[in-house]
Write a protein that holds these residues in place. Structure first.
Motif, PDB file in Angstrom:
ATOM      1  N   ASP A 152       0.860  -1.187   0.000  1.00 59.20           N
ATOM      2  CA  ASP A 152       0.000   0.000   0.000  1.00 59.20           C
ATOM      3  C   ASP A 152       0.898   1.239   0.000  1.00 59.20           C
ATOM      4  N   LYS A 189       0.173   4.370  -0.254  1.00 56.28           N
ATOM      5  CA  LYS A 189      -0.312   5.480   0.569  1.00 56.28           C
ATOM      6  C   LYS A 189       0.185   5.320   1.998  1.00 56.28           C
ATOM      7  N   LYS A 190       0.101   4.077   2.513  1.00 55.83           N
ATOM      8  CA  LYS A 190       0.581   3.826   3.864  1.00 55.83           C
ATOM      9  C   LYS A 190       2.106   3.920   3.932  1.00 55.83           C
ATOM     10  N   GLU A 230       2.830   7.546   4.250  1.00 49.70           N
ATOM     11  CA  GLU A 230       2.485   7.982   5.598  1.00 49.70           C
ATOM     12  C   GLU A 230       3.549   7.543   6.600  1.00 49.70           C
ATOM     13  N   TYR A 252       6.445  -1.684   5.139  1.00 47.45           N
ATOM     14  CA  TYR A 252       6.135  -1.234   3.781  1.00 47.45           C
ATOM     15  C   TYR A 252       7.391  -0.955   2.955  1.00 47.45           C
TER      16      TYR A 252
END
Length: 232
Positions: free
Chosen positions: A158, A160-161, A164, A220
């Motif tokens: 992911d 987006k994560k 972040e 991630y």
């Protein structure tokens, strides 16, 4: 040799700027200069997200202006259709540079220059000198602009994560800037992100090893590479 941009309020002008910044961090040279200020002043607002490279550069220059300012001369740039804005911006910068030393003497405007200095005035003068000296020492700490490639584990990560997780890392002397996702093949994308660091406070190697590729961010993030490292 200077570079020329035409009408940065138009789509064609922004497209040329975006293409120009595809392989560059600054308008000229390897550090922010008055060339960047001139082009920045010619833009009435940040470029839209369509112009990824121009938007990254715009946010980076704004961050530099907030943190340390820009003083390098550059090679000279012309922005056709925006000359008054550019000239005004550079003129204001020149006036500010010349005015800075005088600002230190503002408190002396009401002092009787022909009278004898009192103990109170002498103490105030010493305090101002100490403050100026301390301020000068703080400015000795250099800053750098760093462009990072942050790579995920696979195409199922992911992103987006991931972004972040990167921006959640906070420390003194670290400021995250513009970012974008760049395709690398087989459906995988990497995060390319700018950051500004205070050299005496932040080690890029430690940031990568102890934060970006350590728990919990390594859920991630597979690896990080330094794409560009420029002293400011």
């Amino acid at each position: 040799m200077g570079v020329t941009f035409y009408n940065l309020s138009s789509a064609a002008g922004l497209k040329k700027l975006d293409e120009y910044l595809l392989s560059r961090s600054y308008i000229s040279g390897y550090q922010a200069s008055k060339d960047d200020l001139a082009v920045h002043a010619a833009l009435a607002k940040p470029p839209s997200s369509e112009y990824v490279n121009a938007l990254r550069w715009f946010h980076h220059i704004e961050a530099l202006l907030r943190i340390s300012g820009v003083s390098a001369d550059g090679c000279g740039v012309t922005v056709s259709g925006s000359a008054p804005l550019v000239e005004d911006a550079l003129a204001n910068l020149s006036i500010a540079d010349k005015a800075s030393p005088a600002e230190e003497d503002d408190d002396d405007d009401d002092v009787d220059l022909f009278g004898e200095e009192t103990e109170e005035e002498k103490k105030a003068s010493e305090e101002r000198a100490a403050a100026v000296k301390a301020s000068g020492k703080k400015k000795e700490s250099g800053k750098s602009s760093v462009l990072l490639d942050v790579k995920p584990w696979d195409d199922e990560t992911d992103m987006k994560k991931l972004e972040e997780a990167v921006k959640s890392i906070k420390m003194e002397g670290l400021l995250w800037g513009a970012s974008k996702l760049v395709p690398v093949g087989y459906g995988i994308k990497k995060l390319q992100i700018m950051m500004t660091i205070v050299d005496d406070l932040v080690s890029v190697d430690d940031l990568v090893e102890d934060y970006l590729t350590a728990e919990p961010a390594n859920e991630y993030i597979q690896s990080c590479d330094i794409v560009a490292f420029n002293k400011i």
